[in-house]
Enzyme design. Structure first.
Site, PDB file in Angstrom:
ATOM      1  N   ASP A  46       0.846  -1.193   0.000  1.00 15.54           N
ATOM      2  CA  ASP A  46       0.000   0.000   0.000  1.00 15.54           C
ATOM      3  C   ASP A  46       0.884   1.247   0.000  1.00 15.54           C
ATOM      4  O   ASP A  46       1.890   1.321   0.692  1.00 15.54           O
ATOM      5  CB  ASP A  46      -0.915  -0.003   1.235  1.00 15.54           C
ATOM      6  N   ILE A  47       0.493   2.234  -0.775  1.00 13.92           N
ATOM      7  CA  ILE A  47       1.285   3.457  -0.911  1.00 13.92           C
ATOM      8  C   ILE A  47       1.223   4.305   0.363  1.00 13.92           C
ATOM      9  O   ILE A  47       2.093   5.156   0.592  1.00 13.92           O
ATOM     10  CB  ILE A  47       0.803   4.262  -2.148  1.00 13.92           C
TER      11      ILE A  47
ATOM     12  N   ASN B 282     -13.046  -3.157   2.624  1.00 15.97           N
ATOM     13  CA  ASN B 282     -13.995  -2.056   2.742  1.00 15.97           C
ATOM     14  C   ASN B 282     -14.946  -2.138   1.549  1.00 15.97           C
ATOM     15  O   ASN B 282     -14.495  -2.203   0.396  1.00 15.97           O
ATOM     16  CB  ASN B 282     -13.258  -0.717   2.749  1.00 15.97           C
TER      17      ASN B 282
ATOM     18  N   GLY C 298     -15.425   3.126   3.998  1.00 18.78           N
ATOM     19  CA  GLY C 298     -14.023   3.510   3.856  1.00 18.78           C
ATOM     20  C   GLY C 298     -13.399   3.147   2.532  1.00 18.78           C
ATOM     21  O   GLY C 298     -12.198   3.359   2.339  1.00 18.78           O
ATOM     22  N   GLN C 299     -14.182   2.575   1.608  1.00 16.26           N
ATOM     23  CA  GLN C 299     -13.599   2.222   0.309  1.00 16.26           C
ATOM     24  C   GLN C 299     -13.337   3.480  -0.505  1.00 16.26           C
ATOM     25  O   GLN C 299     -14.222   4.334  -0.659  1.00 16.26           O
ATOM     26  CB  GLN C 299     -14.530   1.273  -0.464  1.00 16.26           C
TER      27      GLN C 299
ATOM     28  N   HIS D 262     -10.394  -5.237  -3.238  1.00 17.10           N
ATOM     29  CA  HIS D 262      -9.067  -5.520  -2.684  1.00 17.10           C
ATOM     30  C   HIS D 262      -9.185  -5.957  -1.236  1.00 17.10           C
ATOM     31  O   HIS D 262     -10.062  -5.506  -0.504  1.00 17.10           O
ATOM     32  CB  HIS D 262      -8.137  -4.312  -2.798  1.00 17.10           C
TER      33      HIS D 262
ATOM     34  N   HIS E  64      -7.040  -5.851   2.212  1.00 17.19           N
ATOM     35  CA  HIS E  64      -5.876  -5.294   2.919  1.00 17.19           C
ATOM     36  C   HIS E  64      -5.309  -6.386   3.832  1.00 17.19           C
ATOM     37  O   HIS E  64      -6.058  -6.991   4.611  1.00 17.19           O
ATOM     38  CB  HIS E  64      -6.284  -4.132   3.827  1.00 17.19           C
TER      39      HIS E  64
HETATM   40  P1  AMP Z   1      -9.756   1.394   0.369  1.00 16.76           P
HETATM   41  O1  AMP Z   1      -9.813   2.684   1.164  1.00 16.76           O
HETATM   42  O2  AMP Z   1     -10.186   0.189   1.128  1.00 16.76           O
HETATM   43  O3  AMP Z   1     -10.436   1.552  -0.969  1.00 16.76           O
HETATM   44  O4  AMP Z   1      -8.218   1.147   0.095  1.00 16.76           O
HETATM   45  C1  AMP Z   1      -7.531   1.732  -0.973  1.00 16.76           C
HETATM   46  C2  AMP Z   1      -6.085   1.670  -0.636  1.00 16.76           C
HETATM   47  O5  AMP Z   1      -5.336   1.881  -1.823  1.00 16.76           O
HETATM   48  C3  AMP Z   1      -5.623   2.729   0.373  1.00 16.76           C
HETATM   49  O6  AMP Z   1      -5.077   2.095   1.520  1.00 16.76           O
HETATM   50  C4  AMP Z   1      -4.590   3.532  -0.410  1.00 16.76           C
HETATM   51  O7  AMP Z   1      -3.505   3.952   0.390  1.00 16.76           O
HETATM   52  C5  AMP Z   1      -4.149   2.535  -1.480  1.00 16.76           C
HETATM   53  N1  AMP Z   1      -3.615   3.113  -2.695  1.00 16.76           N
HETATM   54  C6  AMP Z   1      -4.123   4.124  -3.431  1.00 16.76           C
HETATM   55  N2  AMP Z   1      -3.361   4.359  -4.503  1.00 16.76           N
HETATM   56  C7  AMP Z   1      -2.340   3.465  -4.459  1.00 16.76           C
HETATM   57  C8  AMP Z   1      -1.218   3.196  -5.290  1.00 16.76           C
HETATM   58  N3  AMP Z   1      -0.969   3.907  -6.401  1.00 16.76           N
HETATM   59  N4  AMP Z   1      -0.373   2.204  -4.938  1.00 16.76           N
HETATM   60  C9  AMP Z   1      -0.602   1.482  -3.811  1.00 16.76           C
HETATM   61  N5  AMP Z   1      -1.643   1.682  -2.997  1.00 16.76           N
HETATM   62  C10 AMP Z   1      -2.507   2.661  -3.306  1.00 16.76           C
END
Ligand code: AMP
Length: 112
Positions: A30-31, A85, A91-92, A98, A100
């Site tokens: 995760d970024i 989420n 929180g999505q 995906h 986590h």
């Molecule tokens: P959610 O809030 O459950 O939709 O999770 C989305 C996740 O994607 C968050 O934890 C973000 O930090 C992660 N995210 C968004 N953009 C990127 C990216 N380019 N590379 C890796 N993770 C990302």
């Protein structure tokens, strides 16, 4: 239709720190990590959120969980939390299904 960020990662149009890939599944760090280990496991198939999945996705959904387990095992992670989420109020923020994988610290319950 515009591609979201995970679809661009699947197509290698933007970089990601990929830690596992096969025909069906991709996993990357995760970024914006919320724990010392924070990995995202995604299907290559475009399913916006869990509630959009269908009975025909049964094997794929099982594969995602088994892949999360494999990644944890391969990285010697014994205690972890898996989070999905579903929907913006939950929180999505990225509308490509995906899981986590969170590990490396204590987690409270109930979750925030
Ligand atoms: P959610 O809030 O459950 O939709 O999770 C989305 C996740 O994607 C968050 O934890 C973000 O930090 C992660 N995210 C968004 N953009 C990127 C990216 N380019 N590379 C890796 N993770 C990302």
């Amino acid at each position: 239709m515009t591609e979201n960020i995970f679809e661009k990662i699947i197509k290698k149009e933007i970089p990601a720190d990929i830690i596992y890939e096969d025909d069906l599944v991709l996993a990357f760090n995760d970024i914006s990590p919320q724990a010392p280990t924070h990995i995202l496991v995604i299907p290559k198939k475009n399913i916006p959120k869990l509630s959009d999945s269908k009975n025909e996705d049964k094997d794929l959904l099982g594969t995602l969980l088994l892949t999360a387990k494999k990644i944890a095992k391969d990285n010697n992670i014994n205690n972890y939390r898996l989070v999905i989420n579903n929907g913006s109020e939950a929180g999505q923020t990225v509308f490509h299904l995906h899981i986590h994988i969170l590990a490396g610290r204590d987690f409270g319950w109930p979750p925030g």
